[in-house]
Scaffold this motif. Structure first.
Motif, PDB file in Angstrom:
ATOM      1  N   THR A  13     -18.131   4.329 -61.211  1.00  0.00           N
ATOM      2  CA  THR A  13     -16.958   5.200 -62.689  1.00  0.00           C
ATOM      3  C   THR A  13     -17.430   6.347 -61.357  1.00  0.00           C
ATOM      4  O   THR A  13     -18.493   6.697 -61.367  1.00  0.00           O
ATOM      5  CB  THR A  13     -17.349   5.327 -63.714  1.00  0.00           C
ATOM      6  OG1 THR A  13     -17.037   3.937 -64.093  1.00  0.00           O
ATOM      7  CG2 THR A  13     -17.135   6.344 -64.646  1.00  0.00           C
ATOM      8  N   PHE A  22     -24.033  -5.684 -69.172  1.00  0.00           N
ATOM      9  CA  PHE A  22     -22.976  -4.171 -69.916  1.00  0.00           C
ATOM     10  C   PHE A  22     -23.069  -2.932 -69.151  1.00  0.00           C
ATOM     11  O   PHE A  22     -23.618  -2.483 -68.071  1.00  0.00           O
ATOM     12  CB  PHE A  22     -23.853  -3.659 -71.138  1.00  0.00           C
ATOM     13  CG  PHE A  22     -23.845  -4.940 -72.497  1.00  0.00           C
ATOM     14  CD1 PHE A  22     -23.255  -5.063 -73.208  1.00  0.00           C
ATOM     15  CD2 PHE A  22     -25.028  -5.000 -72.494  1.00  0.00           C
ATOM     16  CE1 PHE A  22     -23.230  -5.579 -73.882  1.00  0.00           C
ATOM     17  CE2 PHE A  22     -25.711  -6.051 -72.883  1.00  0.00           C
ATOM     18  CZ  PHE A  22     -24.601  -6.335 -74.338  1.00  0.00           C
ATOM     19  N   ARG A  34      -8.680  -0.849 -70.335  1.00  0.00           N
ATOM     20  CA  ARG A  34      -8.395  -1.981 -70.188  1.00  0.00           C
ATOM     21  C   ARG A  34      -9.314  -2.669 -71.758  1.00  0.00           C
ATOM     22  O   ARG A  34      -8.244  -3.724 -72.007  1.00  0.00           O
ATOM     23  CB  ARG A  34     -10.153  -2.270 -69.558  1.00  0.00           C
ATOM     24  CG  ARG A  34      -9.834  -1.673 -68.021  1.00  0.00           C
ATOM     25  CD  ARG A  34     -11.463  -2.112 -67.224  1.00  0.00           C
ATOM     26  NE  ARG A  34     -11.150  -3.704 -66.883  1.00  0.00           N
ATOM     27  CZ  ARG A  34     -12.876  -4.478 -66.659  1.00  0.00           C
ATOM     28  NH1 ARG A  34     -13.788  -3.862 -66.154  1.00  0.00           N
ATOM     29  NH2 ARG A  34     -12.389  -5.626 -66.724  1.00  0.00           N
ATOM     30  N   ALA A  35      -9.638  -2.318 -72.827  1.00  0.00           N
ATOM     31  CA  ALA A  35      -9.772  -2.789 -73.635  1.00  0.00           C
ATOM     32  C   ALA A  35      -8.204  -2.838 -74.063  1.00  0.00           C
ATOM     33  O   ALA A  35      -7.656  -3.915 -75.416  1.00  0.00           O
ATOM     34  CB  ALA A  35     -10.427  -2.536 -74.670  1.00  0.00           C
ATOM     35  N   ASP A  36      -7.933  -2.575 -74.321  1.00  0.00           N
ATOM     36  CA  ASP A  36      -5.965  -2.089 -74.470  1.00  0.00           C
ATOM     37  C   ASP A  36      -5.573  -2.696 -74.720  1.00  0.00           C
ATOM     38  O   ASP A  36      -4.259  -3.326 -75.065  1.00  0.00           O
ATOM     39  CB  ASP A  36      -5.871  -0.407 -74.791  1.00  0.00           C
ATOM     40  CG  ASP A  36      -6.023   0.504 -75.518  1.00  0.00           C
ATOM     41  OD1 ASP A  36      -6.785  -0.210 -76.310  1.00  0.00           O
ATOM     42  OD2 ASP A  36      -6.432   2.189 -75.348  1.00  0.00           O
ATOM     43  N   ALA A  96     -19.925   2.279 -70.458  1.00  0.00           N
ATOM     44  CA  ALA A  96     -19.220   3.082 -71.323  1.00  0.00           C
ATOM     45  C   ALA A  96     -18.593   2.033 -71.722  1.00  0.00           C
ATOM     46  O   ALA A  96     -17.751   1.075 -70.810  1.00  0.00           O
ATOM     47  CB  ALA A  96     -19.059   4.113 -71.549  1.00  0.00           C
ATOM     48  N   LEU A  97     -17.383   2.365 -73.130  1.00  0.00           N
ATOM     49  CA  LEU A  97     -16.407   0.882 -73.047  1.00  0.00           C
ATOM     50  C   LEU A  97     -15.287   1.993 -72.534  1.00  0.00           C
ATOM     51  O   LEU A  97     -14.809   2.643 -72.993  1.00  0.00           O
ATOM     52  CB  LEU A  97     -16.087   1.040 -74.460  1.00  0.00           C
ATOM     53  CG  LEU A  97     -14.230   0.508 -75.221  1.00  0.00           C
ATOM     54  CD1 LEU A  97     -14.699  -1.062 -74.544  1.00  0.00           C
ATOM     55  CD2 LEU A  97     -14.096   0.535 -77.172  1.00  0.00           C
ATOM     56  N   ASP A  98     -14.703   0.618 -71.728  1.00  0.00           N
ATOM     57  CA  ASP A  98     -13.418   1.421 -70.707  1.00  0.00           C
ATOM     58  C   ASP A  98     -12.622   0.755 -72.018  1.00  0.00           C
ATOM     59  O   ASP A  98     -11.352  -0.857 -72.236  1.00  0.00           O
ATOM     60  CB  ASP A  98     -12.856   0.365 -69.721  1.00  0.00           C
ATOM     61  CG  ASP A  98     -12.254   0.610 -68.845  1.00  0.00           C
ATOM     62  OD1 ASP A  98     -11.305   1.459 -69.196  1.00  0.00           O
ATOM     63  OD2 ASP A  98     -12.488   0.055 -67.704  1.00  0.00           O
ATOM     64  N   GLU A  99     -11.918   1.773 -72.788  1.00  0.00           N
ATOM     65  CA  GLU A  99     -10.898   1.736 -73.999  1.00  0.00           C
ATOM     66  C   GLU A  99      -9.561   1.121 -73.055  1.00  0.00           C
ATOM     67  O   GLU A  99      -8.486   0.792 -73.364  1.00  0.00           O
ATOM     68  CB  GLU A  99     -10.271   2.792 -74.492  1.00  0.00           C
ATOM     69  CG  GLU A  99     -11.595   3.722 -75.483  1.00  0.00           C
ATOM     70  CD  GLU A  99     -11.767   4.732 -76.366  1.00  0.00           C
ATOM     71  OE1 GLU A  99      -9.927   5.425 -76.150  1.00  0.00           O
ATOM     72  OE2 GLU A  99     -12.159   5.427 -76.806  1.00  0.00           O
ATOM     73  N   ASP A 147     -21.848  -0.128 -60.931  1.00  0.00           N
ATOM     74  CA  ASP A 147     -20.359   0.256 -61.670  1.00  0.00           C
ATOM     75  C   ASP A 147     -20.582   1.135 -60.770  1.00  0.00           C
ATOM     76  O   ASP A 147     -21.196   2.976 -60.298  1.00  0.00           O
ATOM     77  CB  ASP A 147     -20.490   1.264 -63.242  1.00  0.00           C
ATOM     78  CG  ASP A 147     -20.186   1.898 -63.825  1.00  0.00           C
ATOM     79  OD1 ASP A 147     -18.805   2.070 -63.674  1.00  0.00           O
ATOM     80  OD2 ASP A 147     -20.575   2.763 -64.856  1.00  0.00           O
TER      81      ASP A 147
END
Length: 829
Positions: free
Chosen positions: A727, A738, A746-748, A741-744, A725
């Motif tokens: 970041t 994992f 990329r998810a969007d 944290a959630l990568d919003e 990671d």
């Protein structure tokens, strides 16, 4: 063989010594018969078949065919006398019938030959005694007896060159065989003395009965023994006291494949398809052969032109001249096809050999031929169900919801119970539901013998299968045999046999205390319940027994998997898979309430108990994970314990084999779950070199079951190393499998693509505006339910575009809350 041989007197028998299944010999026999016009014809074969000779002229009699003789009291004791269209004996029979000339068989009766040897293959068995053709070929300076015989006999009439006397070739062959018999005696075939004594007696009887000249068509080896021999009294004394059995004879279809030597038929030939072509071709056989070969290769999607055919013919002729052959043989034709049509490779030649050189021709016999009642019933059902027996292997897909296909399935399963394995179940290409079956069919001539053997059970297929199933239910040795028989009865539709089998099943299930037997029997019972549902069969009694067996397996399986040797552990692994599948099938059966929970508890005990062998513990863990009864963290904990440094290397490798082996999907599990992959990797890298060498065979066996794509992906992941990671510009190891944290963002980015691919109105991520439904080019069907008002929609952001317009070059389509698609920044500059 070159000196002049005087012609035999007109009253002497015309002895036509031939090679079985030779087209040149067949043509020579036909020419000799046309020239001499004998008063009677005798051919090599069992005299009991005389009554069946008239059928050879029937319009539906199409060779290759064979005379089948079998003992009445023991149908398995049988014999075949095959005939092809190019067999000299068959040509002589057809000529005699066409010219109203009496024709008889003259070999040892089948009643004696079956009593003496139990079999007859129509000729001398390879490997026993001398090969006269090979000796003659070597004497002439040729190493290949097949090629020598073709040059001297089979291609003798090439180019229209024929002997002035059609009988001259047979006279020369008789002289050569006489010299061989003087040098080698019986040639290592002592049984021929009895056969030849019977032949001489039949010949003398025919000469006395018909008066004129008698033509004899037999193997060339027997000619000297028929020309001169002992007295009648000596021959009768030789035959006195020979045992005999009661026999029955009939005509049955034969195949070209069974005529080939590699099939085990002693008097066979290497290339029946080629010989059939030589015999049937009216002219220009090489040109016709190359045309057939080109058509076959074109059907296999190979580009073969007319010019290739012409060039192949020219090359074959040139090779025959260079090799000093009188005509183009199979070797020259094959070499020409390889060089011109196959571009020098042997791969397409396998197809040519299988389809043309050998061939898959299946003969035909008229319905008026004698047959056992069971064979008659089978023939009737084959016609009714339009299930024609064929020599070539073919696939058959059945939909059991259709009446005809269901009847076909029952027939094939009944025949399997009787041992007539015309069809073998195969893995289907389509649905795997219980309403569909796949079969691989191939009819072999031996199945006529199997049908005759099965005739002792009944006169129809249904009655015979029922009687045999009832008999096997009483004689079955272990429980699994009875459960398998119950499954067969359901598949074959045997309602009268099923109660008998069920009583035997209940009795053995009650007495059998070995949990291994119970576990082996359970899968068949579970499948039978499903088959019963499809075939509308009452399986209530079967379900009761199955549930009872399942309960007993749950009680005794854990102790049965403790402290096992490697071979027994592999059996337990297989047994666990089958039992798990059966438990899933029984979940909805009557009386099976709570069975799934009890089975899950058994799997948990197997997974955590140290005394259970490693391969079973690993498999139980995997089954719990697949069923959702074990979390990923729990799986990782069990894997960590099994692969800890304190565990013996062989036991750890066995656990891995059980966890990853069995059903497909173990490779994908490692690909997508980095935590488990890291555990395996840590275990492997921490192992000593000696320990790794010891467990390598087990590891290779486990990983070899993975799909090629999964193995390739695993290799790439291992080469890349652990996930990282980055970041905030700092590199640190992420939690196994994992991100931090959630990568919003990329998810969007996935949402528009999913909307495009699936055609669904997926909700936007929180805080995102709905796209403008009224924007031109972005029309959408009205999804408002009748009677309900369309809810107010928020104003559309200009940056929200129709999903169909997103892509490279769609400038200005991104904005707040809408991340750009992967690759879009580079496309827009």
């Amino acid at each position: 063989m070159t000196r002049a041989v005087p012609a035999p007197p007109a009253g002497d028998p015309l002895l036509l010594g031939v090679r079985h299944h030779g087209p040149g010999s067949a043509r020579a026999v036909l020419a000799a018969l046309e020239s001499v016009r004998p008063a009677a014809v005798l051919v090599e074969g069992p005299p009991e078949g005389d009554a069946l000779l008239a059928l050879a002229a029937h319009r539906r009699m199409r060779p290759p065919v064979a005379l089948l003789a079998h003992a009445v009291d023991d149908p398995g004791r049988s014999a075949f006398w095959p005939f092809a269209e190019f067999s000299p004996e068959w040509v002589a029979i057809r000529w005699a019938l066409a010219h109203a000339v009496p024709v008889r068989f003259m070999d040892l009766p089948a009643a004696h030959s079956l009593a003496l040897t139990g079999r007859h293959d129509g000729g001398d068995v390879e490997g026993q005694g001398i090969d006269p053709i090979r000796i003659l070929a070597r004497t002439a300076g040729h190493e290949d007896p097949e090629r020598w015989w073709e040059d001297v006999v089979e291609h003798r009439a090439a180019g229209g060159q024929r002997h002035a006397d059609p009988c001259a070739p047979f006279t020369m062959i008789a002289e050569a065989m006489t010299a061989l018999r003087e040098a080698y005696g019986d040639g290592g075939h002592p049984q021929d003395a009895v056969r030849e004594a019977c032949m001489r007696l039949r010949l003398r009887a025919a000469r006395k009965e018909f008066g004129g000249r008698v033509a004899v068509v037999c193997g060339a080896w027997h000619v000297p023994a028929l020309a001169t021999g002992p007295t009648v009294a000596a021959d009768r004394a030789l035959l006195k006291g020979i045992p005999k059995v009661r026999t029955e004879l009939t005509w049955v279809p034969w195949t070209h494949r069974r005529l080939s030597r590699h099939s085990g038929y002693g008097a066979g030939i290497d290339s029946p398809g080629w010989y059939a072509h030589l015999f049937a071709a009216p002219d220009r056989p090489v040109e016709r052969w190359m045309t057939k070969t080109a058509g076959l290769l074109r059907d296999a999607d190979r580009a073969v032109s007319g010019a290739d055919v012409i060039e192949a013919v020219r090359l074959a002729d040139a090779l025959a001249v260079l090799r000093g052959r009188p005509a183009v043989g199979l070797a020259e034709a094959t070499d020409a096809v390889r060089a011109v049509m196959c571009e020098g490779t042997d791969v397409p030649l396998a197809l040519v050999r299988d389809e043309l050189v050998v061939g898959g021709n299946l003969g035909e016999v008229p319905d008026t031929a004698p047959a056992v009642p069971l064979q008659r019933d089978l023939d009737r059902q084959q016609r009714t169900l339009r299930l024609r027996p064929e020599a070539a292997r073919r696939e058959l897909e059945l939909d059991l919801r259709k009446d005809t296909d269901a009847a076909r399935s029952r027939l094939l399963h009944r025949l399997r119970i009787l041992g007539v394995n015309w069809g073998e179940p195969a893995a289907g290409r389509g649905s795997t539901g219980t309403f569909r079956e796949s079969w691989r069919l191939r009819w072999e001539p031996e199945l006529f013998v199997r049908t005759a053997e099965a005739g002792v059970w009944g006169t129809t297929v249904l009655d015979a299968a029922t009687a045999k199933a009832e008999s096997e239910a009483g004689s079955a040795g272990v429980l699994a045999e009875v459960t398998g028989l119950a499954e067969q009865c359901l598949l074959a539709g045997l309602p009268r046999a099923l109660p008998v089998v069920m009583r035997a099943l209940a009795h053995r299930a009650a007495l059998d205390t070995d949990v291994r037997h119970l576990a082996d029997a359970l899968p068949s019972l579970a499948r039978s319940l499903r088959y019963g549902d499809v075939r509308s069969t009452d399986t209530a009694a079967l379900g009761t027994v199955a549930v009872g067996l399942a309960e007993r397996v749950c009680v005794g399986l854990v102790p049965a998997c403790t402290a096992l040797a490697p071979d027994a552990a592999a059996e337990a692994h297989r047994r666990l898979d089958g039992t798990h599948t059966a438990m899933g099938m029984l979940a909805g059966a009557d009386g099976a309430e709570g069975l799934s929970g009890r089975w899950a508890e058994v799997l948990r005990k197997l997974a955590v108990r140290d005394t259970v062998t490693g391969v079973v513990r690993g498999r139980a863990t995997r089954l719990l994970l697949d069923d959702g009864r074990l979390t990923e963290s729990g799986t990782a904990r069990l894997m960590g314990q099994a692969l800890s440094p304190g565990t013996a290397s062989a036991e750890a490798a066995a656990w891995i084999e059980g966890f990853l082996g069995g059903e497909a999907g173990g490779g994908l599990l490692l690909v997508h779950d980095e935590r488990l992959r890291r555990l395996v990797d840590t275990w492997l890298t921490g192992m000593s070199a000696d320990a790794f060498t010891g467990v390598l065979p087990l590891l290779r066996r486990a990983f070899a079951a993975f799909a090629p794509g999964a193995r390739r992906t695993l290799g790439e992941l291992v080469r890349r190393g652990p996930a990282a990671d980055r970041t905030g510009g700092k590199e640190r190891l992420a939690a196994p499998g994992f991100g931090a944290a959630l990568d919003e963002e990329r998810a969007d980015a996935v949402v528009p693509v999913l909307r495009l691919l699936l055609g669904l109105d997926l909700p936007d991520p929180p805080g995102r505006a709905e796209p403008d439904r009224t924007e031109p080019g972005c029309a959408e069907p009205d999804r408002t339910e009748p009677g309900r008002a369309e809810p107010d929609r928020p104003a559309s952001d200009p940056a929200d575009a129709c999903p169909t317009e997103l892509g490279p070059g769609a400038q200005g389509r991104t904005g707040p809350g809408r991340p750009e698609l992967p690759g879009q920044r580079a496309a827009t500059g």
